[in-house]
Motif scaffolding. Structure first.
Motif, PDB file in Angstrom:
ATOM      1  N   PHE A 102      43.372  49.916  37.285  1.00  4.34           N
ATOM      2  CA  PHE A 102      43.323  48.478  37.019  1.00  4.34           C
ATOM      3  C   PHE A 102      44.715  47.866  36.929  1.00  4.34           C
ATOM      4  O   PHE A 102      44.850  46.696  36.608  1.00  4.34           O
ATOM      5  N   PHE A 103      45.771  48.646  37.222  1.00  6.43           N
ATOM      6  CA  PHE A 103      47.133  48.130  37.123  1.00  6.43           C
ATOM      7  C   PHE A 103      47.602  47.477  38.418  1.00  6.43           C
ATOM      8  O   PHE A 103      48.646  46.866  38.456  1.00  6.43           O
ATOM      9  N   ASN A 104      46.869  47.616  39.491  1.00 10.41           N
ATOM     10  CA  ASN A 104      47.299  47.107  40.776  1.00 10.41           C
ATOM     11  C   ASN A 104      46.959  45.621  40.893  1.00 10.41           C
ATOM     12  O   ASN A 104      45.815  45.224  40.704  1.00 10.41           O
ATOM     13  N   VAL A 105      47.961  44.818  41.228  1.00 12.05           N
ATOM     14  CA  VAL A 105      47.732  43.374  41.329  1.00 12.05           C
ATOM     15  C   VAL A 105      46.856  43.020  42.525  1.00 12.05           C
ATOM     16  O   VAL A 105      46.356  41.901  42.623  1.00 12.05           O
ATOM     17  N   ASP A 106      46.669  43.971  43.448  1.00 12.11           N
ATOM     18  CA  ASP A 106      45.771  43.699  44.568  1.00 12.11           C
ATOM     19  C   ASP A 106      44.332  43.502  44.091  1.00 12.11           C
ATOM     20  O   ASP A 106      43.515  42.909  44.802  1.00 12.11           O
ATOM     21  N   ASN A 107      44.015  43.990  42.893  1.00 12.73           N
ATOM     22  CA  ASN A 107      42.683  43.818  42.321  1.00 12.73           C
ATOM     23  C   ASN A 107      42.660  42.703  41.278  1.00 12.73           C
ATOM     24  O   ASN A 107      41.816  42.699  40.388  1.00 12.73           O
ATOM     25  N   SER A 108      43.581  41.772  41.398  1.00 12.81           N
ATOM     26  CA  SER A 108      43.693  40.703  40.409  1.00 12.81           C
ATOM     27  C   SER A 108      43.778  39.349  41.111  1.00 12.81           C
ATOM     28  O   SER A 108      43.750  39.260  42.337  1.00 12.81           O
ATOM     29  N   VAL A 109      43.881  38.316  40.293  1.00 14.73           N
ATOM     30  CA  VAL A 109      44.108  36.956  40.788  1.00 14.73           C
ATOM     31  C   VAL A 109      45.470  36.505  40.285  1.00 14.73           C
ATOM     32  O   VAL A 109      45.762  36.590  39.087  1.00 14.73           O
ATOM     33  N   ILE A 110      46.331  36.057  41.182  1.00 16.50           N
ATOM     34  CA  ILE A 110      47.665  35.572  40.806  1.00 16.50           C
ATOM     35  C   ILE A 110      47.685  34.063  41.027  1.00 16.50           C
ATOM     36  O   ILE A 110      47.530  33.585  42.155  1.00 16.50           O
ATOM     37  N   ARG A 111      47.870  33.340  39.937  1.00 17.50           N
ATOM     38  CA  ARG A 111      47.928  31.885  40.005  1.00 17.50           C
ATOM     39  C   ARG A 111      49.385  31.430  39.976  1.00 17.50           C
ATOM     40  O   ARG A 111      50.168  31.883  39.157  1.00 17.50           O
ATOM     41  N   ARG A 112      49.697  30.533  40.869  1.00 17.77           N
ATOM     42  CA  ARG A 112      51.051  29.975  40.927  1.00 17.77           C
ATOM     43  C   ARG A 112      50.922  28.459  41.026  1.00 17.77           C
ATOM     44  O   ARG A 112      50.466  27.918  42.028  1.00 17.77           O
ATOM     45  N   GLY A 113      51.349  27.793  39.931  1.00 24.45           N
ATOM     46  CA  GLY A 113      51.202  26.350  39.891  1.00 24.45           C
ATOM     47  C   GLY A 113      49.732  25.959  39.834  1.00 24.45           C
ATOM     48  O   GLY A 113      48.950  26.517  39.066  1.00 24.45           O
ATOM     49  N   SER A 114      49.332  25.011  40.667  1.00 18.93           N
ATOM     50  CA  SER A 114      47.945  24.570  40.700  1.00 18.93           C
ATOM     51  C   SER A 114      47.110  25.348  41.706  1.00 18.93           C
ATOM     52  O   SER A 114      45.898  25.134  41.807  1.00 18.93           O
ATOM     53  N   GLY A 115      47.753  26.257  42.449  1.00 20.59           N
ATOM     54  CA  GLY A 115      47.040  27.049  43.444  1.00 20.59           C
ATOM     55  C   GLY A 115      47.002  28.515  43.086  1.00 20.59           C
ATOM     56  O   GLY A 115      47.338  28.930  41.975  1.00 20.59           O
ATOM     57  N   LYS A 116      46.583  29.319  44.049  1.00 19.08           N
ATOM     58  CA  LYS A 116      46.476  30.762  43.858  1.00 19.08           C
ATOM     59  C   LYS A 116      47.259  31.480  44.935  1.00 19.08           C
ATOM     60  O   LYS A 116      47.035  31.276  46.122  1.00 19.08           O
ATOM     61  N   LEU A 117      48.193  32.331  44.479  1.00 18.47           N
ATOM     62  CA  LEU A 117      48.978  33.129  45.403  1.00 18.47           C
ATOM     63  C   LEU A 117      48.132  34.276  45.952  1.00 18.47           C
ATOM     64  O   LEU A 117      48.268  34.671  47.106  1.00 18.47           O
ATOM     65  N   LEU A 118      47.266  34.813  45.115  1.00 22.75           N
ATOM     66  CA  LEU A 118      46.373  35.894  45.512  1.00 22.75           C
ATOM     67  C   LEU A 118      45.035  35.676  44.838  1.00 22.75           C
ATOM     68  O   LEU A 118      44.960  35.489  43.626  1.00 22.75           O
ATOM     69  N   SER A 119      43.978  35.677  45.628  1.00 22.50           N
ATOM     70  CA  SER A 119      42.644  35.453  45.084  1.00 22.50           C
ATOM     71  C   SER A 119      41.671  36.397  45.764  1.00 22.50           C
ATOM     72  O   SER A 119      41.670  36.532  46.993  1.00 22.50           O
ATOM     73  N   ASN A 120      40.849  37.071  44.975  1.00 22.47           N
ATOM     74  CA  ASN A 120      39.822  37.941  45.528  1.00 22.47           C
ATOM     75  C   ASN A 120      38.660  38.035  44.550  1.00 22.47           C
ATOM     76  O   ASN A 120      38.755  37.604  43.398  1.00 22.47           O
ATOM     77  N   ASN A 121      37.579  38.589  44.990  1.00 24.74           N
ATOM     78  CA  ASN A 121      36.370  38.659  44.174  1.00 24.74           C
ATOM     79  C   ASN A 121      36.483  39.655  43.029  1.00 24.74           C
ATOM     80  O   ASN A 121      35.648  39.637  42.118  1.00 24.74           O
ATOM     81  N   GLU A 122      37.461  40.542  43.062  1.00 22.89           N
ATOM     82  CA  GLU A 122      37.591  41.559  42.033  1.00 22.89           C
ATOM     83  C   GLU A 122      38.480  41.122  40.876  1.00 22.89           C
ATOM     84  O   GLU A 122      38.647  41.857  39.913  1.00 22.89           O
ATOM     85  N   GLY A 123      39.047  39.935  40.958  1.00 21.27           N
ATOM     86  CA  GLY A 123      39.979  39.503  39.934  1.00 21.27           C
ATOM     87  C   GLY A 123      39.338  39.214  38.594  1.00 21.27           C
ATOM     88  O   GLY A 123      39.951  39.411  37.547  1.00 21.27           O
ATOM     89  N   TYR A 124      38.091  38.733  38.598  1.00 24.24           N
ATOM     90  CA  TYR A 124      37.408  38.387  37.357  1.00 24.24           C
ATOM     91  C   TYR A 124      36.218  39.304  37.133  1.00 24.24           C
ATOM     92  O   TYR A 124      35.554  39.738  38.079  1.00 24.24           O
ATOM     93  N   CYS A 125      35.938  39.584  35.881  1.00 22.24           N
ATOM     94  CA  CYS A 125      34.820  40.457  35.531  1.00 22.24           C
ATOM     95  C   CYS A 125      33.498  39.797  35.913  1.00 22.24           C
ATOM     96  O   CYS A 125      33.300  38.600  35.688  1.00 22.24           O
ATOM     97  N   ASN A 126      32.615  40.578  36.464  1.00 28.92           N
ATOM     98  CA  ASN A 126      31.302  40.097  36.882  1.00 28.92           C
ATOM     99  C   ASN A 126      30.219  40.922  36.180  1.00 28.92           C
ATOM    100  O   ASN A 126      30.149  42.132  36.372  1.00 28.92           O
ATOM    101  N   PRO A 127      29.378  40.298  35.341  1.00 27.35           N
ATOM    102  CA  PRO A 127      28.352  41.051  34.623  1.00 27.35           C
ATOM    103  C   PRO A 127      27.384  41.796  35.521  1.00 27.35           C
ATOM    104  O   PRO A 127      26.702  42.735  35.067  1.00 27.35           O
ATOM    105  N   GLU A 128      27.285  41.406  36.799  1.00 34.06           N
ATOM    106  CA  GLU A 128      26.369  42.087  37.700  1.00 34.06           C
ATOM    107  C   GLU A 128      26.939  43.386  38.249  1.00 34.06           C
ATOM    108  O   GLU A 128      26.197  44.178  38.845  1.00 34.06           O
ATOM    109  N   ASN A 129      28.250  43.613  38.053  1.00 34.75           N
ATOM    110  CA  ASN A 129      28.881  44.840  38.537  1.00 34.75           C
ATOM    111  C   ASN A 129      29.018  45.837  37.389  1.00 34.75           C
ATOM    112  O   ASN A 129      29.702  45.561  36.396  1.00 34.75           O
ATOM    113  N   ALA A 130      28.376  46.977  37.519  1.00 37.35           N
ATOM    114  CA  ALA A 130      28.422  47.984  36.452  1.00 37.35           C
ATOM    115  C   ALA A 130      29.833  48.499  36.220  1.00 37.35           C
ATOM    116  O   ALA A 130      30.200  48.847  35.099  1.00 37.35           O
ATOM    117  N   GLY A 131      30.662  48.509  37.272  1.00 36.49           N
ATOM    118  CA  GLY A 131      32.024  49.010  37.133  1.00 36.49           C
ATOM    119  C   GLY A 131      32.950  48.091  36.375  1.00 36.49           C
ATOM    120  O   GLY A 131      34.064  48.483  36.015  1.00 36.49           O
TER     121      GLY A 131
END
Length: 271
Positions: free
Chosen positions: A114-143
């Motif tokens: 979980f230390f890799n930023v590729d699995n995160s969301v990076i916000r810069r200013g009002s936008g997002k430098l990196l955005s993906n579906n794995e950045g936020y916890c999802n109750p439907e995902n057991a992992g």
């Protein structure tokens, strides 16, 4: 034959009085029972609330402790390299120019990397430098849950606050023996760890996911307010972390034989 019976005067009135007294006692017994049930229900809710609060606090604190242990661990460790490298949650700020104002959001997944930023969301200013579906916890995902029991999940937000936290005397001086200003400068981060119990809330998974996408550092309209408005038990732990690359040395003292060979230990040889 006609028989006349005589009854004491007022007997029918006595029967009515006894009935009223019995009814009053029944009402009192019912009231006592209702009060006892309500008190038991209140005590159960308080006990359950205390247990939930403890679970959430432990869950939020566990990620902070994990990061602290990793940063203070041996530099050659795999987890230390991941967290301090270019794609690490701290290395992103330390080794990348222009990343000081970025905000990193990631879901704490202790059963996987979980230390890799590729699995995160990076916000810069009002936008997002990196955005993906794995950045936020999802109750439907057991992992995305912190354990296989699928009870709690923890979302973490990291901000670099070095510009305001390190404004003190001699803050411009390099620390340690590293000549590279990037790695010898002390960096201060704020970590916002928010844990929730989705099973105890009445909101759908989309609401929980949307709440995690909000800013954790603000009260009005932030993560905790969103979770509370949706009746989702939540607990946030905020911790300040100072990361600095320092070098220290110790003398090696030889106290005896190593493996019966009479030679110094490998630790002394390495030093």
């Amino acid at each position: 034959m006609k028989t006349n019976h005589s009854y004491p005067t007022g007997l029918s009135h006595q029967h009515g009085a006894v009935l009223i007294v019995v009814l009053l006692f029944l009402v009192l017994i019912m009231l006592v029972g209702v009060i006892a049930v309500r008190n038991s229900s209140t005590d159960l809710k308080l006990a359950t609330s205390d247990q939930i609060n403890t679970i959430l606090l432990q869950s939020s604190d566990s990620v902070n402790n994990k990061i602290e242990v990793t940063v203070n661990g041996p530099p050659s460790g795999d987890e230390h390299i991941k967290i301090m490298g270019f794609t690490g949650i701290f290395g992103h700020y330390i080794l990348n120019d222009g990343a000081n104002n970025d905000v990193i959001d990631f879901c704490y997944r202790p059963r996987s990397a979980f230390f890799n930023v590729d699995n995160s969301v990076i916000r810069r200013g009002s936008g997002k430098l990196l955005s993906n579906n794995e950045g936020y916890c999802n109750p439907e995902n057991a992992g995305d849950y912190t354990s296989a029991r699928n009870t709690t999940m923890t979302q973490v937000m990291i901000k670099d606050v070095s510009s305001t936290a390190n404004s003190e005397a001699f803050e411009h001086m390099d620390l340690g023996s590293d000549s590279d200003a990037k790695t010898s400068k002390m960096h201060t981060f704020e970590m916002f760890s928010t844990s929730v119990l989705p099973a105890y809330g009445n909101a759908d998974t989309t609401k929980i996911y949307d709440c995690f996408a909000k800013d954790a550092s603000i009260d009005s309209g932030g993560v905790t307010e969103c979770m509370t408005n949706n009746n989702i038990p939540n607990k946030m732990v905020v911790e300040q972390v100072d990361v600095v690359n320092t070098k220290s040395s110790e003398y090696c003292t030889y106290f005896g034989k190593s493996n019966g060979t009479g030679s110094a230990s490998s630790l002394c040889n390495d030093i």
